[in-house]
Design an enzyme around this catalytic site. Structure first.
Site, PDB file in Angstrom:
ATOM      1  N   GLU A   1      95.876 -43.929  22.318  1.00  0.00           N
ATOM      2  CA  GLU A   1      96.455 -43.898  23.666  1.00  0.00           C
ATOM      3  C   GLU A   1      95.754 -42.936  24.615  1.00  0.00           C
ATOM      4  O   GLU A   1      96.354 -41.969  25.100  1.00  0.00           O
ATOM      5  CB  GLU A   1      97.951 -43.551  23.589  1.00  0.00           C
ATOM      6  CG  GLU A   1      98.758 -44.522  22.765  1.00  0.00           C
ATOM      7  CD  GLU A   1     100.271 -44.335  22.905  1.00  0.00           C
ATOM      8  OE1 GLU A   1     100.700 -43.403  23.612  1.00  0.00           O
ATOM      9  OE2 GLU A   1     101.018 -45.134  22.325  1.00  0.00           O
TER      10      GLU A   1
ATOM     11  N   GLU B   1     101.359 -49.498  16.964  1.00  0.00           N
ATOM     12  CA  GLU B   1     102.625 -48.759  17.043  1.00  0.00           C
ATOM     13  C   GLU B   1     103.655 -49.644  17.714  1.00  0.00           C
ATOM     14  O   GLU B   1     103.361 -50.308  18.714  1.00  0.00           O
ATOM     15  CB  GLU B   1     102.506 -47.483  17.903  1.00  0.00           C
ATOM     16  CG  GLU B   1     101.805 -46.341  17.235  1.00  0.00           C
ATOM     17  CD  GLU B   1     101.734 -45.097  18.112  1.00  0.00           C
ATOM     18  OE1 GLU B   1     102.616 -44.905  18.979  1.00  0.00           O
ATOM     19  OE2 GLU B   1     100.781 -44.325  17.928  1.00  0.00           O
TER      20      GLU B   1
HETATM   21  C1  FCB Z   1     103.304 -43.035  21.426  1.00  0.00           C
HETATM   22  C2  FCB Z   1     102.524 -42.014  20.615  1.00  0.00           C
HETATM   23  C3  FCB Z   1     103.214 -41.618  19.334  1.00  0.00           C
HETATM   24  C4  FCB Z   1     104.704 -41.481  19.503  1.00  0.00           C
HETATM   25  C5  FCB Z   1     105.277 -42.708  20.166  1.00  0.00           C
HETATM   26  C6  FCB Z   1     106.782 -42.682  20.341  1.00  0.00           C
HETATM   27  O1  FCB Z   1     102.985 -42.908  22.760  1.00  0.00           O
HETATM   28  O2  FCB Z   1     101.262 -42.516  20.290  1.00  0.00           O
HETATM   29  O3  FCB Z   1     102.607 -40.440  18.869  1.00  0.00           O
HETATM   30  O4  FCB Z   1     104.990 -40.327  20.188  1.00  0.00           O
HETATM   31  O5  FCB Z   1     104.694 -42.894  21.408  1.00  0.00           O
END
Ligand code: FCB
Length: 461
Positions: free
Chosen positions: A170, A368
């Site tokens: 990210e 994620e």
């Molecule tokens: C993302 C991050 C991760 C976690 C999630 C909830 O932005 O990559 O580390 O904090 O959100």
């Protein structure tokens, strides 16, 4: 629920990867035996972390890693996505390698392989060594060479055993929450720095890819947070384009070889002159990658200020994180997670399809996806039905996108463990396993059982 698990399991292609994800700073603890990172610096300033939590003990993963790998085995996952702490391997960011620090990841990777779980390694998940921040961090031109040096240490040691590599996690958040806005480390709050950081992160990615290729690392990619912006009325459309440009196209366009999005460059001339950009960097940023990771949590729904009753207060719902955007209100629609994020699996489908058009020919992984929910403990059990529904809904959406033509190869749940949710500290819990902050006891939530059942029931190769 059982029926739903069976249906999802049946739709899972045999070679589709199911995994769980974590990051170093959020779980490791033991910060005294590594170099300092910008997150300790950030956490030291009162008010920056909601509950005042710091890097220690987090989930004490440095000492409990075997137990945590056993949790992954219990879940039956194919893959585990973790990140390496840069200051644990190179305490000053460059120069002398800490053998004990590097040795931790060596054992972790072997421990995964012994359990037949594929290691998916993220090189940078936000914990920059403080010594590099003092040179300017992601605003310093030399940072990409330091990142290449750090990549080389990891590639030399682990290229033979790591299944997939992500250069960055990210970078949008690193640049725009940490430099443009100030809600994450290093907390700059300067829009021009945000754009420069974004660019330098892309250059660092490119140099890291080059090093990984030299060392014959397998499956080299990057994890971006991408989403769909929904304008509720015509007056918010220009803002939606600008926000889409900063969160999505600023990364996808250069990676796909189209250079920087010209509309964003034009619309931000009063913020930055973009003098740090050069053609040869852009050519190296466009070097092919083997996969793209997409971190998806929620859509961003916005409206003209005058048409909305109230504006969102969730994380990521601040205009400072989208410099140059005309005023709008954030208007997430319920149901919301504890982060104030709208739950909307259909926007995952839209995001995947749009991204496939913007970056064709590259396999995708959802690196994620997950949610923070209240998670009350009743008689020692956590019946997190909200989270189970979130996962089931998003897995269903992911598989639908795949069935409709998106080349999606896997899905990682965020997160294996309740952990330090950055500026939210322990106040937001995303884990499949509950972690007691005092005793460090891990307890499987219902959502952990959901993944265990899913993995047990899916068709095997
Ligand atoms: C993302 C991050 C991760 C976690 C999630 C909830 O932005 O990559 O580390 O904090 O959100």
């Amino acid at each position: 629920m059982l029926v739903k698990i069976d249906e999802l399991a049946r739709r899972l292609p045999v070679d589709f990867r199911i995994g769980a994800a974590t990051s170093a700073w959020q779980i490791e603890g033991s910060s005294q035996i590594r170099g300092r990172s910008i997150w300790e610096d950030f956490a030291a300033i009162p008010g920056n972390i909601r509950d005042g939590a710091g890097a220690d003990p987090a989930c004490d993963h440095i000492n409990r890693w075997k137990e945590d790998l056993d949790l992954l085995s219990w879940l039956g996952v194919d893959s585990y996505r973790f990140s390496v702490s840069w200051p644990r391997v190179l305490p000053k960011g460059t120069g002398k390698v800490d053998d004990a620090g590097l040795g931790f990841y060596d054992r972790l990777i072997d421990g995964l392989l012994e359990r037949d779980i594929e290691p998916v390694l993220t090189i940078y998940h936000w914990d920059l060594p403080s010594d590099l921040q003092s040179k300017g961090g992601w605003n310093w031109e030399g940072i990409s060479d330091s990142f290449a040096e750090y990549t080389e240490v990891l590639a030399k040691k682990f290229a033979d055993r790591v299944s997939m590599w992500a250069t960055l996690n990210e970078p949008y958040c690193a640049a725009f929450l940490g430099y443009a806005d100030k809600v994450m480390a290093p907390g700059k709050g300067n829009p021009a720095s945000g754009f420069e950081a974004a660019y330098r992160l892309l250059v660092a990615h490119a140099k890291s890819v080059e090093v990984l290729r030299q060392h014959k690392a397998r499956n080299v990619g990057v994890a971006l947070n991408l989403t769909t912006f929904i304008a509720e009325d015509a007056g918010a459309q220009a803002a939606a384009n600008q926000m889409d440009g900063i969160m999505n196209r600023l990364w996808l366009d250069p990676l796909a070889g189209r250079g920087l999005p010209t509309d964003i460059v034009e619309k931000t001339r009063n913020i930055t002159d973009w003098s740090f950009v050069n053609e040869s960097d852009l050519a190296s940023i466009a070097a092919p990658i083997d996969w793209l990771g997409i971190n998806y949590y929620n859509p961003q729904r916005i409206a003209s200020p005058r048409t909305s009753e109230k504006t969102g207060v969730g994380n990521g719902q601040r205009l400072d994180a989208y410099p140059g955007t005309p005023p709008i209100a954030f208007v997430p629609k319920g149901p919301l997670t504890e982060m104030g994020w709208e739950v909307d699996p259909s926007s995952l489908i839209t995001t995947l399809k749009t991204t496939q058009q913007r970056f064709p020919g590259v396999p995708f992984y959802i690196t994620e996806n997950g949610g923070a929910f209240p998670d009350p403990i009743v008689n020692g059990e956590i019946d997190d039905q909200d989270r189970v529904n979130y996962y089931a809904g998003h897995l269903d959406a992911a598989l639908t996108a795949r069935e409709e033509g998106v080349d999606l190869r896997g899905y990682f749940a965020w997160s294996l463990l309740d952990n330090l949710e950055w500026a939210e500290g322990w106040t937001k819990r995303f884990g499949l396993f509950h972690v007691d902050r005092e005793t460090q006891k891990r307890t499987a939530k219902r959502s952990a059982n959901f993944f265990r059942e899913l993995n047990a029931r899916r068709p095997k190769a």
